[in-house]
Motif scaffolding. Sequence first.
Motif, PDB file in Angstrom:
ATOM      1  N   TRP A  54      14.672  91.164  58.898  1.00  0.00           N
ATOM      2  CA  TRP A  54      16.301  90.308  58.224  1.00  0.00           C
ATOM      3  C   TRP A  54      15.930  88.950  58.356  1.00  0.00           C
ATOM      4  N   THR A  55      15.183  87.993  59.582  1.00  0.00           N
ATOM      5  CA  THR A  55      15.388  87.055  59.520  1.00  0.00           C
ATOM      6  C   THR A  55      14.214  86.095  58.480  1.00  0.00           C
ATOM      7  N   MET A  56      13.245  86.695  57.811  1.00  0.00           N
ATOM      8  CA  MET A  56      12.285  86.759  57.963  1.00  0.00           C
ATOM      9  C   MET A  56      12.589  86.837  56.150  1.00  0.00           C
ATOM     10  N   THR A  57      12.984  87.821  56.029  1.00  0.00           N
ATOM     11  CA  THR A  57      13.380  88.343  54.187  1.00  0.00           C
ATOM     12  C   THR A  57      14.502  87.266  53.680  1.00  0.00           C
ATOM     13  N   LEU A  58      15.527  86.828  54.775  1.00  0.00           N
ATOM     14  CA  LEU A  58      15.937  86.223  54.315  1.00  0.00           C
ATOM     15  C   LEU A  58      15.578  84.598  54.055  1.00  0.00           C
ATOM     16  N   LEU A  59      14.581  84.176  54.915  1.00  0.00           N
ATOM     17  CA  LEU A  59      14.337  82.971  55.418  1.00  0.00           C
ATOM     18  C   LEU A  59      13.595  82.881  53.427  1.00  0.00           C
ATOM     19  N   LEU A  60      13.147  83.999  53.297  1.00  0.00           N
ATOM     20  CA  LEU A  60      11.704  83.888  52.253  1.00  0.00           C
ATOM     21  C   LEU A  60      12.425  83.272  51.165  1.00  0.00           C
ATOM     22  N   CYS A  61      13.717  84.067  50.880  1.00  0.00           N
ATOM     23  CA  CYS A  61      14.420  84.232  49.886  1.00  0.00           C
ATOM     24  C   CYS A  61      14.941  82.717  49.627  1.00  0.00           C
ATOM     25  N   LEU A  62      15.613  82.420  50.606  1.00  0.00           N
ATOM     26  CA  LEU A  62      16.288  81.154  50.763  1.00  0.00           C
ATOM     27  C   LEU A  62      15.650  79.930  50.500  1.00  0.00           C
ATOM     28  N   ILE A  63      13.975  79.766  50.501  1.00  0.00           N
ATOM     29  CA  ILE A  63      13.545  78.564  50.358  1.00  0.00           C
ATOM     30  C   ILE A  63      13.158  79.110  48.854  1.00  0.00           C
ATOM     31  N   ALA A  64      13.148  77.514  48.373  1.00  0.00           N
ATOM     32  CA  ALA A  64      13.412  77.966  46.773  1.00  0.00           C
ATOM     33  C   ALA A  64      12.453  78.095  45.979  1.00  0.00           C
ATOM     34  N   PHE A  65      11.107  78.016  46.892  1.00  0.00           N
ATOM     35  CA  PHE A  65      10.122  78.186  45.052  1.00  0.00           C
ATOM     36  C   PHE A  65      10.201  80.063  46.055  1.00  0.00           C
ATOM     37  N   PHE A  66       9.957  80.378  47.058  1.00  0.00           N
ATOM     38  CA  PHE A  66       9.630  81.547  47.710  1.00  0.00           C
ATOM     39  C   PHE A  66      10.155  82.572  46.701  1.00  0.00           C
ATOM     40  N   GLY A  67      11.480  82.197  47.122  1.00  0.00           N
ATOM     41  CA  GLY A  67      13.427  82.791  46.172  1.00  0.00           C
ATOM     42  C   GLY A  67      12.675  83.316  44.935  1.00  0.00           C
ATOM     43  N   VAL A  68      12.378  82.536  44.427  1.00  0.00           N
ATOM     44  CA  VAL A  68      12.330  82.660  42.664  1.00  0.00           C
ATOM     45  C   VAL A  68      11.330  83.340  42.478  1.00  0.00           C
ATOM     46  N   ALA A  69       9.835  82.725  43.347  1.00  0.00           N
ATOM     47  CA  ALA A  69       8.863  83.714  42.835  1.00  0.00           C
ATOM     48  C   ALA A  69       9.064  84.954  43.844  1.00  0.00           C
ATOM     49  N   GLY A  70      10.096  85.759  44.136  1.00  0.00           N
ATOM     50  CA  GLY A  70      10.114  87.338  44.761  1.00  0.00           C
ATOM     51  C   GLY A  70       9.211  87.442  45.993  1.00  0.00           C
ATOM     52  N   LEU A  84       8.234  91.398  38.700  1.00  0.00           N
ATOM     53  CA  LEU A  84       9.103  90.363  37.594  1.00  0.00           C
ATOM     54  C   LEU A  84      10.225  89.223  37.662  1.00  0.00           C
ATOM     55  N   MET A  85      10.082  89.134  39.168  1.00  0.00           N
ATOM     56  CA  MET A  85      10.750  87.746  39.373  1.00  0.00           C
ATOM     57  C   MET A  85      10.149  86.679  40.448  1.00  0.00           C
ATOM     58  N   LEU A  86       8.127  86.783  39.597  1.00  0.00           N
ATOM     59  CA  LEU A  86       7.803  86.259  39.857  1.00  0.00           C
ATOM     60  C   LEU A  86       7.895  85.602  38.018  1.00  0.00           C
ATOM     61  N   ILE A  87       7.514  86.528  37.561  1.00  0.00           N
ATOM     62  CA  ILE A  87       7.272  86.554  36.282  1.00  0.00           C
ATOM     63  C   ILE A  87       8.299  85.604  35.562  1.00  0.00           C
ATOM     64  N   THR A  88       9.160  86.312  36.239  1.00  0.00           N
ATOM     65  CA  THR A  88      10.801  85.474  35.343  1.00  0.00           C
ATOM     66  C   THR A  88      11.423  84.487  35.682  1.00  0.00           C
ATOM     67  N   PHE A  89      10.271  83.813  36.900  1.00  0.00           N
ATOM     68  CA  PHE A  89      10.936  82.925  37.849  1.00  0.00           C
ATOM     69  C   PHE A  89      12.073  83.313  38.232  1.00  0.00           C
ATOM     70  N   GLY A  90      13.045  84.674  39.022  1.00  0.00           N
ATOM     71  CA  GLY A  90      13.886  84.944  39.197  1.00  0.00           C
ATOM     72  C   GLY A  90      14.923  85.087  38.002  1.00  0.00           C
ATOM     73  N   PHE A  91      14.500  85.323  36.807  1.00  0.00           N
ATOM     74  CA  PHE A  91      15.974  84.909  36.476  1.00  0.00           C
ATOM     75  C   PHE A  91      16.292  83.347  36.103  1.00  0.00           C
ATOM     76  N   CYS A  92      15.622  82.000  36.417  1.00  0.00           N
ATOM     77  CA  CYS A  92      15.691  81.028  37.007  1.00  0.00           C
ATOM     78  C   CYS A  92      17.083  80.654  38.107  1.00  0.00           C
ATOM     79  N   GLY A  93      17.060  81.969  38.929  1.00  0.00           N
ATOM     80  CA  GLY A  93      17.923  81.957  40.353  1.00  0.00           C
ATOM     81  C   GLY A  93      18.956  82.677  40.333  1.00  0.00           C
ATOM     82  N   LEU A  94      19.482  83.086  39.525  1.00  0.00           N
ATOM     83  CA  LEU A  94      19.852  84.304  39.245  1.00  0.00           C
ATOM     84  C   LEU A  94      19.549  85.788  40.623  1.00  0.00           C
TER      85      LEU A  94
END
Length: 123
Positions: A54-70, A84-94
């Motif tokens: 859980w902690t690793m999942t949250l950290l990977l999502c919170l880190i700016a580049f890793f979150g939008v890269a999926g 899909l997140m990688l291609i769309t950059f996470g819909f610009c963070g949404l």
Amino acid sequence: MSEFRSKNVDEVFCRSCGSVIKKEAEICPKCGVRQMPAPNTAQSFNMNSEMDHWTMTLLLCLIAFFGVAGIHRFYNGKIVTGVLMLITFGFCGLWTLIDIILIASNQFTDAKGNIISRGNRAL
């Protein structure tokens, strides 16, 4: 004079007296001391994996580049949505923001449908 004996593959040395005992032995038959697993074995590496996952999942999502890269989705086996997140950059963070909320509220699931939660332990 002490006797010298080498150990076989299925044997280890007692952590207290040094005598050769079977790997499966919980207590040394010679000195009676309980044996603990070696520090670098897979058996002792069993941390609270639910909490760590859980902690690793949250950290990977919170880190700016890793979150939008999926990356957090790849980590949990969700390859298609990760791409899909990688291609769309996470819909610009949404999409990333939604995932952060889902992870923090223990509603995010892995590829098998298991909920990624922080378990019973508090942070």
